[in-house]
Design a protein around this motif. Structure first.
Motif, mmCIF file in Angstrom:
data_model
loop_
_atom_site.group_PDB
_atom_site.id
_atom_site.type_symbol
_atom_site.label_atom_id
_atom_site.label_comp_id
_atom_site.label_asym_id
_atom_site.label_seq_id
_atom_site.Cartn_x
_atom_site.Cartn_y
_atom_site.Cartn_z
ATOM 1 N N THR A 1 0.814 -1.218 0.000
ATOM 2 C CA THR A 1 0.000 0.000 0.000
ATOM 3 C C THR A 1 0.850 1.272 0.000
ATOM 4 O OG1 THR A 1 -0.228 -0.396 2.353
ATOM 5 C CG2 THR A 1 -2.159 -0.851 1.002
ATOM 6 N N VAL B 1 1.071 3.120 -3.332
ATOM 7 C CA VAL B 1 -0.070 3.956 -3.721
ATOM 8 C C VAL B 1 -0.099 5.220 -2.859
ATOM 9 C CG1 VAL B 1 -2.582 4.006 -3.970
ATOM 10 C CG2 VAL B 1 -1.332 1.910 -4.502
ATOM 11 N N GLU B 2 0.188 5.062 -1.560
ATOM 12 C CA GLU B 2 0.176 6.219 -0.654
ATOM 13 C C GLU B 2 1.218 7.260 -1.040
ATOM 14 O OE1 GLU B 2 0.410 4.915 3.402
ATOM 15 O OE2 GLU B 2 -1.436 3.748 3.154
ATOM 16 N N HIS B 3 2.320 6.807 -1.621
ATOM 17 C CA HIS B 3 3.365 7.740 -2.051
ATOM 18 C C HIS B 3 2.798 8.798 -3.013
ATOM 19 C CE1 HIS B 3 7.337 9.165 -3.258
ATOM 20 N NE2 HIS B 3 6.981 9.003 -4.510
ATOM 21 N N PHE B 4 1.780 8.408 -3.785
ATOM 22 C CA PHE B 4 1.209 9.334 -4.767
ATOM 23 C C PHE B 4 -0.090 9.969 -4.266
ATOM 24 C CE2 PHE B 4 4.000 6.523 -7.162
ATOM 25 C CZ PHE B 4 4.760 7.455 -7.852
ATOM 26 N N ASP B 5 -0.394 9.795 -2.983
ATOM 27 C CA ASP B 5 -1.566 10.452 -2.404
ATOM 28 C C ASP B 5 -1.251 11.903 -2.065
ATOM 29 O OD1 ASP B 5 -3.493 8.555 -2.459
ATOM 30 O OD2 ASP B 5 -3.170 7.825 -0.420
ATOM 31 N N HIS B 6 -2.321 12.683 -1.899
ATOM 32 C CA HIS B 6 -2.154 14.052 -1.411
ATOM 33 C C HIS B 6 -1.907 13.959 0.102
ATOM 34 C CE1 HIS B 6 -2.736 18.361 -1.448
ATOM 35 N NE2 HIS B 6 -3.422 18.214 -0.331
ATOM 36 N N ALA B 7 -0.720 14.397 0.558
ATOM 37 C CA ALA B 7 -0.389 14.285 1.984
ATOM 38 C C ALA B 7 -0.848 15.564 2.681
ATOM 39 C CB ALA B 7 1.106 14.070 2.169
ATOM 40 N N THR C 1 5.202 13.733 -6.840
ATOM 41 C CA THR C 1 4.259 12.728 -6.318
ATOM 42 C C THR C 1 2.802 13.100 -6.623
ATOM 43 O OG1 THR C 1 3.985 13.759 -4.138
ATOM 44 C CG2 THR C 1 5.852 12.249 -4.400
ATOM 45 N N ARG C 2 2.600 14.261 -7.232
ATOM 46 C CA ARG C 2 1.220 14.686 -7.526
ATOM 47 C C ARG C 2 0.712 14.024 -8.799
ATOM 48 N NH1 ARG C 2 0.676 19.110 -4.092
ATOM 49 N NH2 ARG C 2 2.583 20.354 -4.073
ATOM 50 N N PRO D 1 -6.184 13.698 -10.215
ATOM 51 C CA PRO D 1 -7.198 12.794 -9.667
ATOM 52 C C PRO D 1 -7.809 11.910 -10.761
ATOM 53 C CG PRO D 1 -7.427 14.956 -8.693
ATOM 54 C CD PRO D 1 -6.371 15.084 -9.759
ATOM 55 N N LEU E 1 -4.662 7.477 -11.351
ATOM 56 C CA LEU E 1 -3.951 6.342 -10.758
ATOM 57 C C LEU E 1 -4.959 5.271 -10.352
ATOM 58 C CD1 LEU E 1 -1.068 6.551 -8.180
ATOM 59 C CD2 LEU E 1 -2.762 4.752 -8.103
#
Ligand code: UTP
Length: 294
Positions: free
Chosen positions: A66, A69-75, A95-96, A99, A102
């Motif tokens: 996981t 996938v989280e690496h490319f999430d909006h933190a 990493t952006r 929407p 992905l």
């Protein structure tokens, strides 16, 4: 580009392998998240896809993956805290992802690379697509997939990137049987007349190995659907590709750049040193350290 050649809009990243060669580092962290300096391997592959104009990213993940996938999430919290430090926010830029661009699909059991690709069939649909193996780090200007997409615009069909290796190393890789060669726009394209996964050195049809970048037609999914196993009892992508030779154009393009096999420990160290030496802000220090160590 001729109208009958459809553009490449989707990239599949099979990242469900277990990464056993890097245990225990990869017990809780995916191999694709191991960093070369300050970027995880997956980031280099995604950057290469985008440079080639490919925006739809499909990750084939599995258990414990996981973080990719989280690496490319909006933190959200991270960005809120960093807001005042403009420079740090800039570091998050790669990493952006737009929407919706992905998609993650699961390979529940790691039955092989071919099986991982087949798991992406519903997203790929009836369009040609690219494949990136993120543990093969391809460094070049232009990038490997950019070169392949340019070549594909001339010949269509299926295209793989190949690399020349010493003959005694071929049995760890997929190997091509080369046919006619031709030059297009300064690139050498070799017709692929056969493909063998992990051949004996004596039986290998050449010393040109398939490196981790592919452009394939969707028909490969019909072949993978049969779930036939090959070398190592795994469902092999190479075997499925071999079955398309003869019915569709199939070419290899020699990558004009450097490939690092980051799936192996020595290759990973080599990539780290090479990329550090290519970074102006650290090259001198790293060179001095290397000289001291030697
Ligand atoms: P590798 O052969 O390098 O296997 O897979 P691995 O599991 O990643 O690593 P080791 O050999 O155990 O150390 C090549 C690529 O295919 C993916 C891997 O994630 C890697 O990108 N793969 C392989 C899958 O997604 N699923 C599989 O069942 C096998």
């Amino acid at each position: 580009m001729p109208a009958e050649i459809k553009p490449i809009r989707t990239a599949v990243f099979p990242v469900a392998g277990m990464g056993t060669r890097f245990l225990p580092a990869t017990k809780a962290i995916p191999k694709e998240m191991l960093p070369i300096i300050d970027r995880p391997l997956i980031q280099y592959a995604v950057d290469e896809a985008r440079e080639a104009g490919i925006e739809q990213l499909v990750f084939v993940t599995g258990r414990g993956k996981t973080a990719i996938v989280e690496h490319f999430d909006h933190a959200f919290e991270l960005e809120a805290t960093m807001k005042s430090r403009a420079k740090t926010l800039e570091l998050l830029e790669p990493t952006r992802i737009r929407p919706g661009n992905l998609v993650a699909v699961r390979q529940q059991v790691p039955l092989g690379l071919g099986h991982a690709i087949w798991c992406a069939r519903a997203i790929v649909g009836n369009e040609p697509f690219a494949i990136f193996l993120p543990d093969e780090l391809m460094i070049g200007t232009p990038g490997c997939m950019r070169q392949m997409v340019d070549a594909y615009a001339h010949v269509g069909g299926n295209l793989i990137s190949v690399l020349e290796v010493p003959r005694e190393e071929v049995s760890s890789y997929g190997v091509i049987r080369p046919g006619a060669r031709r030059e297009i726009d300064g690139m050498t394209l070799t017709e692929v007349t056969g493909l063998v996964e992990k051949p004996n050195v004596a039986e290998a049809p050449s010393n040109l190995i398939v490196s981790g970048r592919y452009i394939l037609q969707p028909e490969v999914m019909h072949i993978l659907e049969r779930q036939e196993t090959g070398a190592g009892g795994e469902i092999q992508l190479t075997d499925a590709m071999a079955q398309m030779i003869g019915s569709q154009p199939f070419h290899a393009v020699a990558f004009a750049g450097k490939r690092y096999d980051c799936g192996s420990k020595v290759g990973f160290v080599e990539a780290t040193l090479a990329l550090a030496l290519a970074r102006p802000e650290m090259a001198a220090e790293v060179r001095a350290i290397m000289q001291r160590l030697l």
